[in-house]
Design an enzyme around this catalytic site. Structure first.
Site, PDB file in Angstrom:
ATOM      1  N   LYS A 260      24.495 -15.384 -35.585  1.00  0.00           N
ATOM      2  CA  LYS A 260      25.770 -15.020 -36.223  1.00  0.00           C
ATOM      3  C   LYS A 260      26.109 -13.568 -35.902  1.00  0.00           C
ATOM      4  O   LYS A 260      25.202 -12.742 -35.809  1.00  0.00           O
ATOM      5  CB  LYS A 260      25.631 -15.123 -37.750  1.00  0.00           C
ATOM      6  CG  LYS A 260      25.564 -16.515 -38.306  1.00  0.00           C
ATOM      7  CD  LYS A 260      25.375 -16.459 -39.822  1.00  0.00           C
ATOM      8  CE  LYS A 260      25.134 -17.831 -40.417  1.00  0.00           C
ATOM      9  NZ  LYS A 260      26.310 -18.697 -40.436  1.00  0.00           N
ATOM     10  N   ARG A 334      22.970 -29.248 -41.953  1.00  0.00           N
ATOM     11  CA  ARG A 334      23.021 -30.717 -41.912  1.00  0.00           C
ATOM     12  C   ARG A 334      21.745 -31.312 -41.332  1.00  0.00           C
ATOM     13  O   ARG A 334      21.387 -32.442 -41.647  1.00  0.00           O
ATOM     14  CB  ARG A 334      24.259 -31.190 -41.147  1.00  0.00           C
ATOM     15  CG  ARG A 334      24.312 -30.781 -39.715  1.00  0.00           C
ATOM     16  CD  ARG A 334      25.739 -30.620 -39.236  1.00  0.00           C
ATOM     17  NE  ARG A 334      26.385 -29.504 -39.926  1.00  0.00           N
ATOM     18  CZ  ARG A 334      27.678 -29.219 -39.805  1.00  0.00           C
ATOM     19  NH1 ARG A 334      28.449 -29.948 -39.032  1.00  0.00           N
ATOM     20  NH2 ARG A 334      28.180 -28.200 -40.457  1.00  0.00           N
TER      21      ARG A 334
HETATM   22 ZN    ZN Z   1      24.176 -21.823 -40.146  1.00  0.00          ZN
END
Ligand code: ZN
Ligand code: ZN
Length: 437
Positions: A260, A334
């Site tokens: 990120k 997920r």
């Molecule tokens: Zn993530």
């Protein structure tokens, strides 16, 4: 902070301050001491507006729609934040419900006080703890009648249990990532299980391998902090339903090799908010002795970088044998949840609903804003019940509908595509709208 009830009239309670709600801008209510003074000070009873009169020991706060619980909750939170700056020990509050059944308005006021008074100052070198110790609620109603004292005590107890659970969740989320690793989160869950007499199972990385939970295991691989699968059970004898809650417990999400950007990485300690929320729900249900069996499952891990990190282009095999092609390692939630949901389906014999709570995707915030949870699922009846419960609790939640154009059944599930095995996603950060993290 202790909440207590009394049958004494509101004006007769000996307290340092009195909290008075000005409903629907009506300035001539019985408990308003000097309405001319309030008007002179520019207070008109607008929603969440505040006027403190320290010499008179009075705190006025506006509630424009007195039929709305959430308005009382928010107004009480505004008032308590202002009052907690004063060196006062005690506060008196009246009742605003007109019938004696459940006292939803009084419950909302009590929640607003306890949630609004929350502070997280664990790491501050200088702290100023709130000195307010006792809050006494009168059975006297603002219209001059009285509510039942048993009902009042019950509403205060319920509000205390719920607020304690929410504040506990906030503590878990607000703790810095080094102080809330998967192992520490598992210790917290164990402690919670002891306090509330829940059954508790904690599994480590060997269990994930043994159970062929290849998706969860891959995400956890590059972290020096070992993963934990947490499973708490609350099984009352009179259970009318069994609900499984599965929470995303990413105690830190750097994005993995699909790293990120710095601005988006800061705050990623909160990527375990779904897992923390699941623990908060089971704590509250057990403390309130609700006749609902709950299984709370949390997949706790970090998503980090390293030579052994899982990679974009890897193909992972989940517990149920489904292959998943990874395109972006930041879509790790997920993967963890997929194996936790398989674990839930394989180990829990029968249940009525399975609810997945997760900070799963920023796209939900883009769609609904910072304060609203996205609710998805195929069971419309349950979805409607969930949305209605959220509204009663003062939570903002909205359904995100499915349609045939969103459906894609690839040969291999791609990790960046919403996986069909999830039944419900909730944007948990905003599900508890008092987090203020
Ligand atoms: Zn993530
Ligand atoms: Zn994440």
């Amino acid at each position: 902070m202790q909440l207590q009830s009394t049958t004494r009239r509101f004006q007769e309670i000996g307290a340092d301050f009195r909290l008075i709600f000005v409903c629907a801008k009506e300035m001539e209510q019985g408990w308003i001491g000097d309405s001319a003074l309030l008007t002179k000070l520019g207070f008109e009873g607008e929603d969440e507006s505040l006027c403190l009169l320290p010499e008179r020991g009075e705190c006025y706060v506006g509630v424009e729609n007195p039929a709305d619980h959430e308005s009382f909750r928010a107004a009480a939170a505004v008032a308590i934040r202002a009052l907690s700056r004063y060196k006062i020990d005690s506060l008196a509050v009246g009742s605003y419900d007109e019938t004696s059944d459940q006292l939803p308005l009084t419950g909302a006021i009590a929640e607003g006080i306890l949630l609004g008074a929350y502070r997280f100052d664990k790491y501050k070198s200088q702290t100023k703890p709130c000195q307010l110790k006792t809050i006494t609620f009168s059975t006297e109603n603002h219209k001059g009648t009285a509510v039942d004292e048993g009902a009042l005590a019950g509403a205060l107890h319920r509000a205390t249990v719920l607020s304690n659970a929410v504040n506990r969740v906030r503590d878990l989320v607000n703790t810095m990532p080094d102080g809330m690793t998967p192992e520490i989160l598992a210790d917290e869950a164990e402690q919670m299980a002891k306090t509330h007499d829940l059954s508790c199972k904690i599994y480590d990385e060997d269990f994930l391998k043994e159970q062929k939970m290849g998706a969860f295991e891959a995400v956890s691989r590059a972290s020096t902090r070992p993963p934990r699968l947490i499973h708490l059970s609350y099984s009352p004898d009179d259970a009318k339903k069994r609900v499984v809650l599965v929470g995303k417990g990413l105690t830190y999400d750097s994005g993995g090799l699909s790293l990120k950007p710095s601005d988006f990485m800061a705050s990623m300690k909160s990527d375990m908010a779904g897992g923390a929320g699941v623990l908060g729900v089971i704590q509250a249900a057990a403390a309130l002795k609700l006749p609902i069996a709950i299984e709370a499952i949390v997949g706790a891990t970090e998503n980090m970088i390293g030579g052994n990190a899982y990679k974009p282009d890897d193909v992972l095999i989940a517990k149920n044998g489904k292959s998943i092609e990874v395109k972006n390692t930041d879509a790790e939630g997920r993967l963890v949840l997929a194996d936790c949901l398989c674990y839930a389906q394989d180990t829990i014999e029968s249940f009525d609903h399975i609810v997945d709570m997760a900070t799963l995707t920023g796209a939900c915030v883009v769609a609904l804003g910072d304060y609203t949870s996205g609710v998805m699922g195929h069971n419309d009846t349950f979805k409607t019940e969930l949305l209605s419960a959220a509204q009663k609790s003062g939570e903002l939640a909205a359904a995100l509908p499915f349609n045939k154009h969103l459906k894609r059944i690839p040969e291999m599930l791609t990790a960046s595509v919403l996986s069909g095995i999830f039944i419900y996603f909730l944007w948990c950060l905003s599900f508890f709208n008092y987090f203020h993290i």
